[in-house]
Design a protein around this motif. Structure first.
Motif, PDB file in Angstrom:
ATOM      1  N   GLU A  90      65.362  43.243  84.850  1.00  0.00           N
ATOM      2  CA  GLU A  90      66.224  43.329  83.539  1.00  0.00           C
ATOM      3  C   GLU A  90      67.525  42.292  83.457  1.00  0.00           C
ATOM      4  O   GLU A  90      66.872  41.392  82.506  1.00  0.00           O
ATOM      5  CB  GLU A  90      66.533  44.481  82.981  1.00  0.00           C
ATOM      6  CG  GLU A  90      67.952  44.598  82.054  1.00  0.00           C
ATOM      7  CD  GLU A  90      68.854  44.429  81.315  1.00  0.00           C
ATOM      8  OE1 GLU A  90      69.863  43.818  80.626  1.00  0.00           O
ATOM      9  OE2 GLU A  90      69.921  44.232  83.113  1.00  0.00           O
ATOM     10  N   GLY A  91      67.826  42.153  84.375  1.00  0.00           N
ATOM     11  CA  GLY A  91      68.712  41.488  84.369  1.00  0.00           C
ATOM     12  C   GLY A  91      67.801  39.929  84.681  1.00  0.00           C
ATOM     13  O   GLY A  91      68.691  38.836  83.499  1.00  0.00           O
ATOM     14  N   ARG A  92      67.241  39.397  85.624  1.00  0.00           N
ATOM     15  CA  ARG A  92      65.531  38.301  84.907  1.00  0.00           C
ATOM     16  C   ARG A  92      65.388  38.017  83.518  1.00  0.00           C
ATOM     17  O   ARG A  92      66.120  37.456  83.144  1.00  0.00           O
ATOM     18  CB  ARG A  92      64.878  38.076  85.843  1.00  0.00           C
ATOM     19  CG  ARG A  92      65.778  38.156  88.036  1.00  0.00           C
ATOM     20  CD  ARG A  92      64.212  38.132  88.052  1.00  0.00           C
ATOM     21  NE  ARG A  92      63.252  39.213  88.067  1.00  0.00           N
ATOM     22  CZ  ARG A  92      62.851  40.015  89.032  1.00  0.00           C
ATOM     23  NH1 ARG A  92      63.991  40.978  89.760  1.00  0.00           N
ATOM     24  NH2 ARG A  92      61.886  41.257  88.703  1.00  0.00           N
ATOM     25  N   ALA A  93      65.362  39.083  83.093  1.00  0.00           N
ATOM     26  CA  ALA A  93      65.086  38.825  81.416  1.00  0.00           C
ATOM     27  C   ALA A  93      65.738  38.559  80.816  1.00  0.00           C
ATOM     28  O   ALA A  93      65.706  37.930  79.980  1.00  0.00           O
ATOM     29  CB  ALA A  93      64.305  40.733  80.994  1.00  0.00           C
ATOM     30  N   ARG A  94      66.686  38.610  80.774  1.00  0.00           N
ATOM     31  CA  ARG A  94      68.320  38.383  80.004  1.00  0.00           C
ATOM     32  C   ARG A  94      68.405  37.407  80.741  1.00  0.00           C
ATOM     33  O   ARG A  94      68.924  36.359  79.371  1.00  0.00           O
ATOM     34  CB  ARG A  94      69.091  39.129  80.892  1.00  0.00           C
ATOM     35  CG  ARG A  94      69.484  40.776  80.471  1.00  0.00           C
ATOM     36  CD  ARG A  94      70.888  41.447  80.046  1.00  0.00           C
ATOM     37  NE  ARG A  94      71.231  40.732  79.927  1.00  0.00           N
ATOM     38  CZ  ARG A  94      72.840  40.557  79.809  1.00  0.00           C
ATOM     39  NH1 ARG A  94      73.224  41.445  81.036  1.00  0.00           N
ATOM     40  NH2 ARG A  94      74.133  40.456  79.632  1.00  0.00           N
TER      41      ARG A  94
END
Length: 280
Positions: A90-94
């Motif tokens: 989720e963090g990488r996607a942000r």
């Protein structure tokens, strides 16, 4: 011939339109616009926000040479996080979403390059895993819409902190839309032969940021207040045929931006003249 620009992250105490005017009034040829809630908010930017910036650039005669997308608090209170190598998907996607937004903003404003960095590798993430996630995230952006070139900046203590590291990644990705954004001060901090690194990696380079550095400590000093050999630097650029922008980055001098603007240009212009004398 090399051209001088100034990064608007050092002018965030004034509006972006006024920042453009100030850079032009100080005699620069370009400006590096910067994502920041005070200037270009990536989550609220659209045609209505783009129109006055385009008009200000037209009035000023400045070239918007790059969009800096590396402000430390764009995605949260933890500095530079989540990154492209964050442990959570989720963090990488942000972060991928933020880089995609940066490309859209750059395209909207006619800016050719987006400057970004890897982020730090956390202890629980292996080097191999970080490299895989980094390549995957960049490829996701490259596979999406947009024409701006992704120019990765090496940053001290980040996963990729040297010019050579980014150059190797560029070789692997083999994309016309991925290049190196050198930062002379960062190079001085992490490289033993910083001018040699600059010269060796010029073929990969599309934009160069500069600041002075004192004692190889990562603190952005106004040119002339540290120990970087700027005449030697510009001599290297001349030998290598670099004719792009050199952008002053003094985000930590926003409270004295008028002095920083003036002093930086004076020192760098003198260094360019001295480099011309060395080559002559």
């Amino acid at each position: 011939m090399v051209k001088l620009a100034y990064n608007a992250n050092g002018l965030r105490t004034i509006s972006v339109e006024r920042a453009i005017e100030a850079v032009a009034d100080a005699g620069y040829e370009g400006i590096e616009l910067s994502l920041h809630p005070a200037h270009l908010d990536p989550f609220a930017f659209g045609p209505a926000e783009a129109a006055p910036i385009r008009k200000a650039l037209e009035r000023s005669g400045l070239t918007a040479c790059c969009l800096a997308a590396g402000a430390d608090n764009l995605l949260g209170e933890e500095r530079f996080e989540p990154s492209l190598i964050h442990p959570s998907a989720e963090g990488r996607a942000r972060r991928v979403d933020l880089v995609r937004r940066s490309v859209r903003i750059a395209d909207e404003l006619g800016i050719p390059y987006v400057n970004f960095a890897t982020g730090k590798r956390k202890a629980e993430v292996s080097e191999e895993q970080a490299r895989q996630w980094l390549e995957e995230g960049i490829q996701q952006v490259l596979d999406g819409p947009g024409s701006a070139v992704l120019a990765m900046e090496p940053e001290p203590e980040f996963f990729l902190e040297t010019n050579d590291g980014v150059a190797r990644l560029a070789d692997k990705l083999a994309s016309d839309r991925f290049a190196l954004a050198q930062d002379l001060g960062h190079c001085r901090v992490v490289e033993e032969d910083y001018l040699g690194s600059v010269e060796r990696n010029l073929p990969y380079t599309r934009i160069i940021q500069v600041e002075d550095i004192k004692g190889r400590v990562h603190h952005h000093e106004i040119p002339g207040d540290g120990d970087i050999d700027f005449a030697g630097f510009f001599s290297v650029l001349g030998r290598g045929g670099y004719d792009g922008f050199v952008s002053v980055e003094l985000y930590n001098h926003a409270d004295q931006y008028e002095h920083a603007l003036r002093r930086s240009r004076e020192v760098l212009t003198a260094a360019i003249a001295a480099a011309d004398g060395l080559r002559g």
